[in-house]
Design an enzyme around this catalytic site. Structure first.
Site, PDB file in Angstrom:
ATOM      1  N   ASP A  35     106.242-109.745 -31.191  1.00 42.86           N
ATOM      2  CA  ASP A  35     105.711-108.917 -32.279  1.00 42.86           C
ATOM      3  C   ASP A  35     106.767-108.726 -33.349  1.00 42.86           C
ATOM      4  OD1 ASP A  35     103.444-108.631 -30.944  1.00 42.86           O
ATOM      5  OD2 ASP A  35     103.520-106.448 -30.720  1.00 42.86           O
ATOM      6  N   LEU A  85      97.520-101.033 -39.772  1.00 40.29           N
ATOM      7  CA  LEU A  85      98.448-100.002 -40.230  1.00 40.29           C
ATOM      8  C   LEU A  85      99.639-100.715 -40.842  1.00 40.29           C
ATOM      9  CD1 LEU A  85      98.439 -97.793 -37.023  1.00 40.29           C
ATOM     10  CD2 LEU A  85      97.814 -96.991 -39.305  1.00 40.29           C
ATOM     11  N   GLU A 116     101.394 -89.889 -33.208  1.00 36.43           N
ATOM     12  CA  GLU A 116     100.755 -90.364 -31.982  1.00 36.43           C
ATOM     13  C   GLU A 116     101.502 -91.588 -31.499  1.00 36.43           C
ATOM     14  OE1 GLU A 116      96.797 -91.387 -33.164  1.00 36.43           O
ATOM     15  OE2 GLU A 116      96.316 -89.327 -33.672  1.00 36.43           O
ATOM     16  N   LYS A 118     101.637 -95.493 -30.502  1.00 37.49           N
ATOM     17  CA  LYS A 118     100.872 -96.676 -30.898  1.00 37.49           C
ATOM     18  C   LYS A 118     100.616 -97.476 -29.616  1.00 37.49           C
ATOM     19  CE  LYS A 118     100.584-100.129 -34.523  1.00 37.49           C
ATOM     20  NZ  LYS A 118      99.904-101.133 -33.749  1.00 37.49           N
ATOM     21  N   GLU A 176      91.676 -97.455 -28.235  1.00 40.04           N
ATOM     22  CA  GLU A 176      92.375 -98.665 -27.831  1.00 40.04           C
ATOM     23  C   GLU A 176      92.091 -98.938 -26.357  1.00 40.04           C
ATOM     24  OE1 GLU A 176      93.915 -99.905 -30.383  1.00 40.04           O
ATOM     25  OE2 GLU A 176      95.423-101.331 -29.648  1.00 40.04           O
ATOM     26  N   CYS A 413     125.735-104.606   7.105  1.00 40.82           N
ATOM     27  CA  CYS A 413     125.828-104.507   8.569  1.00 40.82           C
ATOM     28  C   CYS A 413     125.430-105.812   9.266  1.00 40.82           C
ATOM     29  CB  CYS A 413     124.965-103.343   9.069  1.00 40.82           C
ATOM     30  SG  CYS A 413     123.203-103.662   8.916  1.00 40.82           S
ATOM     31  N   CYS A 428     116.715-103.945   5.164  1.00 42.88           N
ATOM     32  CA  CYS A 428     117.508-103.975   6.395  1.00 42.88           C
ATOM     33  C   CYS A 428     116.922-102.938   7.346  1.00 42.88           C
ATOM     34  CB  CYS A 428     118.961-103.650   6.052  1.00 42.88           C
ATOM     35  SG  CYS A 428     119.931-103.247   7.512  1.00 42.88           S
TER      36      CYS A 428
HETATM   37  S1  IVH Z   1      94.829 -95.395 -36.174  1.00 45.37           S
HETATM   38  C1  IVH Z   1      93.294 -97.552 -40.194  1.00 45.37           C
HETATM   39  N1  IVH Z   1      96.170 -94.734 -34.073  1.00 45.37           N
HETATM   40  O1  IVH Z   1      96.931-100.230 -34.138  1.00 45.37           O
HETATM   41  C2  IVH Z   1      93.966 -97.807 -38.924  1.00 45.37           C
HETATM   42  N2  IVH Z   1      95.705 -97.036 -34.392  1.00 45.37           N
HETATM   43  O2  IVH Z   1      97.726-101.726 -36.525  1.00 45.37           O
HETATM   44  C3  IVH Z   1      93.741 -96.639 -38.061  1.00 45.37           C
HETATM   45  N3  IVH Z   1      96.540 -98.475 -32.602  1.00 45.37           N
HETATM   46  O3  IVH Z   1      93.737-101.301 -35.112  1.00 45.37           O
HETATM   47  C4  IVH Z   1      94.275 -96.895 -36.753  1.00 45.37           C
HETATM   48  N4  IVH Z   1      97.423 -96.887 -31.387  1.00 45.37           N
HETATM   49  O4  IVH Z   1      94.230-101.033 -32.639  1.00 45.37           O
HETATM   50  C5  IVH Z   1      95.648 -95.749 -34.759  1.00 45.37           C
HETATM   51  N5  IVH Z   1      97.340 -93.964 -32.241  1.00 45.37           N
HETATM   52  C6  IVH Z   1      96.802 -94.968 -32.915  1.00 45.37           C
HETATM   53  C7  IVH Z   1      96.882 -96.301 -32.475  1.00 45.37           C
HETATM   54  C8  IVH Z   1      96.321 -97.316 -33.252  1.00 45.37           C
HETATM   55  C9  IVH Z   1      97.195 -98.188 -31.479  1.00 45.37           C
HETATM   56  C10 IVH Z   1      96.170 -99.842 -33.027  1.00 45.37           C
HETATM   57  C11 IVH Z   1      94.732 -99.994 -33.409  1.00 45.37           C
HETATM   58  C12 IVH Z   1      94.755-100.410 -34.835  1.00 45.37           C
HETATM   59  C13 IVH Z   1      96.104-101.024 -34.943  1.00 45.37           C
HETATM   60  C14 IVH Z   1      96.586-100.975 -36.354  1.00 45.37           C
END
Ligand code: IVH
Length: 679
Positions: A35, A85, A116, A118, A176, A413, A428
């Site tokens: 990534d 994002l 939050e 990710k 998710e 041992c 062991c």
């Molecule tokens: S909010 C407009 N919150 O990340 C986008 N996304 O790169 C709003 N993801 O498609 C997404 N954790 O699959 C949001 N706490 C979180 C997340 C999250 C994972 C993923 C999700 C999204 C991708 C965006």
């Protein structure tokens, strides 16, 4: 070629590369590059396109969400596009984001954010019509996705119904889907055993599972989900935090790890906290997401073609480096399990010099096909122990490259090692006479979480063992002042102190004694449950397998281990000796009230927590304090009693504490309060 031509060429080649990686990722569930590498390429393309906008095209991966719809599936258009994002690896850019968002706000001083985790899985959007689950859809190309309703319904705790809203017929929720790390590892072990190629990571496996035409696979592979968004506007929901509360009320599974943050300090605290703790989560976390909390301000900030302007993801930089394997040594744990340790050519990694790395167990070495002098990749993040994550597949091996094979005999041992059928560990069996096992058991018994004999460190255990005065915990209670004073470096005072600690351990409650015995798989929680259920050791010793299985949260593995432990006569003899020494082997009736009455330090106190703690994650600390009757608040007022600070506490919290004359307690002092209170 001039600069512009060069830029055009580079843009074209980056676009092609990224499009190819995107296709592999979204369609074949394969990560060809990490990534981190992917994000670096995308960032490079973005900056070139900004500099040379004449070469920016509609189809550029910087302008579109990466996925595509799958031809096998029926598709449907999203009511609200499913965007990405924008992300960054730099704290500076997070500061810029906060500043930018504040600058555009009409109420910059009261603006808040939600942080939050990710979650690294597969995005899903579920629509409810008049309260009934209508369909579940993948992100697809962001505009339309594949219908996976059948699949999603195989995930436990997905609500089939929600309370309908008077203002919206259709309600959409997003989350998710993921495969828990433990499930992924189990499946992979099985694949290795069956000589199949192991899968690369939980995310791709989850994604592949959602694409199989058999929805039952979702249940078979224990996929799970966390929800984090409610894109449908509802009049009573004014903040993102309120939308999360609404999801919880509707009984959607929400990870309790989100936090409302007031300022950049709070956000940085969150980033630092989860950098260390993210690996304790049941799923992979690839960063954190910072969202503007106020919906009105989100609407004002709006979206770009690709992502919202009101949110940003901060990704943790992975730290890896290449070096050479010099030697493998083997450590023997208190239960006899043998852990291989790699000794590597020292390298600088994430601010420290690394000389040793974890190799987990025998199958890990086998799977890596590890040889001495191999070129290996070491990974380290936050506080984790560095580990070897890969061997260079392209290296040429010569004579000095000797295949690493696991020893047949115990390195301490020389007893023949044993591998049990279903376990990957080799151990062991000489638990009564193998020195590291004996010392390990005594150290486990004396540790803080167990019998809390602080003066009995590893050095003292070594000295006592060499004199042949201790070979099991019960021997501790036969020690005398006279004997201890004979130990090197022990004056009267130190000796008395050790004896006092040993004597004090007789007051430790039964549940901790049970943990201290070191029964395999019986951790603190299991010990507590067993103690509460059986009330005393005699009932526990007599318990049948079926009876043990009746205890909440005790499964076959623990039940079998407990039975096995009590079937050994030397363990029973040991317990009898502990009983004679006056150790608590039954539960103290009003344990908790006793503690609280006698040590009211925490009772009814208002506490605020700031910074990163070495021993506790914040949720745990909060629960613990609340268990003692404290109230944990998020902000400091004149009513606050104490500010508890870990590393890098928020500067504003400290200055507010000073302003309101709130006492500040650091982790060391807090520890002392806990240990006094828990005696
Ligand atoms: S909010 C407009 N919150 O990340 C986008 N996304 O790169 C709003 N993801 O498609 C997404 N954790 O699959 C949001 N706490 C979180 C997340 C999250 C994972 C993923 C999700 C999204 C991708 C965006």
């Amino acid at each position: 070629m001039d600069h512009t031509q060069e830029a055009e060429k580079k843009i074209k080649s980056l676009k092609k590369k990224i499009q190819n990686y995107n296709a592999q990722y979204y369609e074949n569930h394969r990560s060809v590059v990490t990534d981190y590498t992917f994000d670096q390429l995308l960032a490079e393309l973005q900056s070139l396109e900004q500099k040379y906008p004449q070469y920016q095209t509609q189809d550029s991966p910087t302008a579109r969400v990466g996925g595509q719809v799958d031809k096998k599936y029926k598709t449907i258009a999203h009511q609200y596009p499913m965007l990405s994002l924008s992300n960054t690896y730099s704290e500076e850019e997070i500061k810029n984001f906060v500043a930018r968002v504040k600058k555009l706000s009409d109420h910059p001083t009261t603006l808040t954010f939600v942080c939050e985790l990710k979650f690294d899985g597969v995005a899903v959007s579920i629509t409810y019509q008049n309260g009934l689950l209508k369909h579940a859809v993948t992100r697809g190309d962001g505009t339309q996705g594949d219908i996976i309703t059948q699949h999603i319904q195989r995930i436990p705790h997905i609500p089939k119904k929600i309370i309908p809203s008077p203002t919206a017929d259709l309600i959409e929720v997003r989350g998710e889907v993921f495969m828990p790390k433990a499930v992924f590892e189990k499946i992979n072990q099985q694949r290795i055993q069956n000589q199949s190629t192991p899968w690369s990571n939980p995310r791709n496996t989850a994604s592949g599972t959602l694409k199989t035409l058999n929805p039952q696979m979702v249940a078979d592979r224990s996929l799970d989900v966390y929800f984090y968004a409610l894109p449908t506007p509802l009049p009573h929901i004014k903040t993102h935090a309120a939308s999360i509360q609404q999801l919880i009320q509707w009984k959607f599974r929400v990870s309790p790890t989100y936090t409302v943050c007031k300022d950049i300090e709070d956000i940085m605290d969150y980033i630092a906290f989860w950098e260390k703790k993210k690996r304790e989560m049941p799923l992979d976390i690839d960063g954190i997401v910072i969202k503007v909390n106020e919906i009105a301000h989100q609407q004002k900030l709006n979206f770009t073609a690709k992502s919202p302007r009101w949110a940003i993801a901060y990704k943790y930089t992975p730290t890896t480096a290449n070096t050479f394997l010099k030697k493998v040594s083997y450590q023997i744990g208190r239960t006899g399990v043998i852990t291989p340790v790699a000794h590597i050519q020292p390298i600088h990694l994430a601010g420290t010099i690394v000389q040793k790395a974890s190799l987990h167990n025998a199958s890990y070495i086998k799977n890596l096909e590890l040889h001495l002098e191999d070129k290996v990749t070491i990974a380290k993040g936050g506080d984790i122990i560095p580990k070897i994550i890969a061997v260079d597949k392209n290296q040429k091996r010569g004579e000095k490259h000797i295949r690493i094979t696991f020893p047949i005999y115990c390195p301490a041992c020389h007893t023949t090692l044993i591998r049990t059928g279903e376990e990957k560990n080799i151990f062991c069996p000489n638990h009564l006479h193998c020195t590291p096992q004996i010392k390990g058991k005594i150290a486990h018994y004396a540790q803080k979480k167990a019998m809390n004999i602080a003066a009995l460190g590893n050095k003292t255990i070594d000295l006592l063992f060499e004199k042949k005065w201790i070979s099991c915990p019960a021997d501790l209670y036969d020690l005398s002042l006279e004997k201890i004073c004979q130990l090197e470096g022990f004056q009267q005072l130190a000796a008395k102190n050790l004896l006092k600690g040993i004597d004090y351990s007789k007051k430790i409650p039964f549940e901790k004694v049970l943990f201290s015995l070191g029964i395999r798989y019986v951790g603190i929680t299991a010990a507590k449950k067993l103690a509460q259920y059986f009330k005393n050791i005699d009932q526990l010793i007599r318990a049948s397998f079926e009876k043990l299985m009746e205890v909440p949260d005790i499964g076959e593995k623990i039940a079998a281990s407990v039975q096995n432990y009590f079937q050994k006569s030397d363990n029973i003899n040991h317990i009898l000796r502990l009983k004679n020494a006056g150790i608590q082997l039954e539960i103290y009736p009003e344990n908790k009230t006793f503690v609280l009455k006698k040590y009211p330090f925490f009772q009814d106190k208002k506490m605020v927590i700031s910074g990163v703690f070495e021993k506790y994650n914040r949720i745990f600390l909060k629960n613990k304090l609340e268990g003692y009757g404290s109230k944990v608040m998020t902000s400091i007022t004149t009513k606050t009693d104490y500010l508890l600070i870990g590393h890098q506490p928020g500067a504003r919290k400290i200055s507010e504490a000073k302003k309101h004359h709130v006492k500040i307690i650091d982790e060391q002092a807090l520890e002392k309060f806990f240990s006094d209170n828990e005696r």
